[in-house]
Design a protein around this motif. Structure first.
Motif, PDB file in Angstrom:
ATOM      1  N   GLU A  98     101.982  53.948  41.327  1.00 32.19           N
ATOM      2  CA  GLU A  98     101.302  55.231  41.500  1.00 32.19           C
ATOM      3  C   GLU A  98     102.175  56.269  42.207  1.00 32.19           C
ATOM      4  N   LYS A  99     103.274  55.837  42.824  1.00 34.00           N
ATOM      5  CA  LYS A  99     104.196  56.784  43.459  1.00 34.00           C
ATOM      6  C   LYS A  99     105.451  57.046  42.636  1.00 34.00           C
ATOM      7  N   TRP A 100     105.676  56.240  41.617  1.00 32.70           N
ATOM      8  CA  TRP A 100     106.888  56.399  40.813  1.00 32.70           C
ATOM      9  C   TRP A 100     106.855  57.699  40.041  1.00 32.70           C
ATOM     10  N   ARG A 101     107.978  58.392  39.998  1.00 34.85           N
ATOM     11  CA  ARG A 101     108.134  59.629  39.239  1.00 34.85           C
ATOM     12  C   ARG A 101     109.471  59.596  38.514  1.00 34.85           C
ATOM     13  N   GLU A 146     107.380  63.688  48.271  1.00 43.07           N
ATOM     14  CA  GLU A 146     106.720  62.524  47.701  1.00 43.07           C
ATOM     15  C   GLU A 146     107.700  61.390  47.471  1.00 43.07           C
ATOM     16  N   ASP A 179     104.662  60.927  35.700  1.00 41.29           N
ATOM     17  CA  ASP A 179     104.196  59.854  36.568  1.00 41.29           C
ATOM     18  C   ASP A 179     104.017  58.602  35.706  1.00 41.29           C
ATOM     19  N   TRP A 180     103.532  57.528  36.325  1.00 44.32           N
ATOM     20  CA  TRP A 180     103.456  56.266  35.606  1.00 44.32           C
ATOM     21  C   TRP A 180     102.542  56.354  34.382  1.00 44.32           C
TER      22      TRP A 180
END
Length: 227
Positions: free
Chosen positions: A68-71, A4, A85-86
């Protein structure tokens, strides 16, 4: 990083000439004044000059991270590793802080207003093990840096998502960057995605290229082996 994380697009490439130039600065001791200051009395560290803008400095690579892709992972010597996640990050208690920035390239900017999550909030959730002494940060562009756990745990340390009331721009490390205002700003990495607690220190990108491991601006700890 997992699959991811690998989908995060990167633009640009590492500016090798810039890296070489800054390594040469370390070898030459460029910008050093040989002075120290008392932060309780002197707001501006030795050798610094005030600016009104906010210069953009990076290695030449800027990740483009959709929220939505940030972790964010906090792992290593902790009892309860975190993977946020966000939405989970924004659901944590939010804080505001105002502090100064001191960049090793000799500029300082006063009264920056940040919004984000205090590092101490994350540490309370993760519960560091007794053996944890140091922190290693990894960013989406591959940048790394390190600080003692005691520095990261200070009340003013923040994982910031906003600056001056607006979301952090990509150029300045958005969606989330670390802010450790007591140290030179290379210790406050942009685009942070991993925080690892360690028993032994692990020098990061600039620390293995001649820059000081502690990075206290009032002691002018710019370089590790300066003349």
């Amino acid at each position: 990083m997992d699959d991811e994380d690998d989908k995060i697009p990167l633009t640009g490439r590492v500016r090798e000439k810039l890296v070489e130039t800054k390594q040469e600065w370390a070898r030459e001791g460029r910008l050093l004044t040989g002075q120290t200051a008392d932060p309780s009395r002197d707001r501006l560290p030795p050798g610094q000059r005030l600016v009104q803008d906010w210069p953009v400095l990076d290695l030449g690579v800027q990740p483009d991270i959709a929220k939505e892709k940030w972790r964010l992972r906090l792992e290593g010597l902790v009892e309860a590793p975190l993977r946020l996640d966000w939405d989970a990050f924004m659901a944590l208690p939010q804080a505001e802080a105002v502090n100064d920035i001191h960049c090793v390239t000799q500029w300082s900017r006063y009264d920056n207003r940040w919004q984000g999550v205090r590092a101490s909030t994350l540490l309370d959730l993760a519960r560091p093990k007794p053996a944890a002494r140091f922190v290693s940060f990894t960013s989406y562009d591959g940048y790394t840096t390190n600080v003692p756990l005691a520095e990261f745990a200070r009340e003013e340390a923040l994982l910031a998502h906003s600056w001056e009331g607006a979301p952090l721009t990509r150029q300045h490390g958005g969606p989330v960057r670390v802010v450790i205002p007591r140290l030179y700003f290379w210790k406050s990495p942009k685009w942070v995605t991993r925080i690892e607690l360690l028993g032994a220190d692990r020098p990061g990108f600039w620390e293995v290229r001649g820059y000081h491991n502690e990075a206290d601006p009032w002691k002018e700890e710019r370089y590790s082996d300066a003349p």
